[in-house]
Scaffold this active site. Structure first.
Site, PDB file in Angstrom:
ATOM      1  N   GLY A 118       0.814  -1.220   0.000  1.00  0.00           N
ATOM      2  CA  GLY A 118       0.000   0.000   0.000  1.00  0.00           C
ATOM      3  C   GLY A 118       0.840   1.260   0.000  1.00  0.00           C
ATOM      4  N   CYS A 119       1.910   1.242   0.765  1.00  0.00           N
ATOM      5  CA  CYS A 119       2.780   2.422   0.873  1.00  0.00           C
ATOM      6  C   CYS A 119       3.538   2.653  -0.428  1.00  0.00           C
ATOM      7  CB  CYS A 119       3.745   2.265   2.049  1.00  0.00           C
ATOM      8  SG  CYS A 119       2.874   2.120   3.627  1.00  0.00           S
ATOM      9  N   THR A 120       3.926   1.577  -1.090  1.00  0.00           N
ATOM     10  CA  THR A 120       4.613   1.690  -2.375  1.00  0.00           C
ATOM     11  C   THR A 120       3.653   2.257  -3.427  1.00  0.00           C
ATOM     12  OG1 THR A 120       6.089  -0.135  -1.822  1.00  0.00           O
ATOM     13  CG2 THR A 120       5.839   0.385  -4.166  1.00  0.00           C
ATOM     14  N   ALA A 173       3.243   6.020  -2.704  1.00  0.00           N
ATOM     15  CA  ALA A 173       4.461   6.769  -3.039  1.00  0.00           C
ATOM     16  C   ALA A 173       4.631   6.883  -4.561  1.00  0.00           C
ATOM     17  CB  ALA A 173       5.683   6.105  -2.413  1.00  0.00           C
TER      18      ALA A 173
END
Length: 153
Positions: A45-47, A50
């Site tokens: 999710g963070c990738t 970003a």
């Protein structure tokens, strides 16, 4: 600590970015800032989030925004994350949790019935004077930039 609201002054911070350079929110006075908090480098999710900011970074800059990501990961972790995904913006290391606590995003989480403390995914849109204009609590990772545009339209 009381929860931050739209119209509040964004808490200033001093912390190191991925290159070990000290960065503070006040460095960006006169610019609009997208300050986004995320749980962990190199997670799906963070990738996705970003990379969405990366893919829209030039148009966000054109609109007068600076993008700053914050997590409790180390500078070294941020360096790897940035080089792996060619992220063009600063990631701030908040290992002592001062920033996540001042923004009220260090929260109790629950996964598979197990409670633990972690960073809530939140985006704060801060105006040129350092005032919080918007807080996005339900971030759409795949469309994070568009979500901000829709709010400001």
């Amino acid at each position: 600590m009381a929860e931050l609201k739209v119209g509040d002054k964004a808490p200033n911070f001093k912390a190191k970015n991925q290159n070990g350079e000290e960065l503070s929110l006040s460095d960006f006075k006169g610019k609009k800032v997208i300050l986004y908090f995320y749980p962990k480098d190199n997670t799906p999710g963070c990738t996705t989030e970003a990379c969405n900011f990366r893919d829209n970074y030039q148009s966000l800059l054109k609109d007068g925004f600076e993008v700053i990501g914050v997590s409790i990961d180390s500078e070294q972790s941020h360096q790897k994350f940035i080089s792996k995904f060619e992220l063009p913006f600063n990631l701030v290391s908040d290992e002592d949790k001062k920033i996540v606590e001042s923004y009220g995003v260090w929260v109790e989480k629950n996964m598979y019935g197990k409670k633990y403390m972690g960073t809530a995914r939140r985006t704060f849109i801060i105006d040129e004077k350092g005032t919080i204009q918007h807080i996005i609590k339900k971030v759409d990772n795949k469309n994070a930039s568009q979500q901000i545009r829709d709010l400001l339209a």
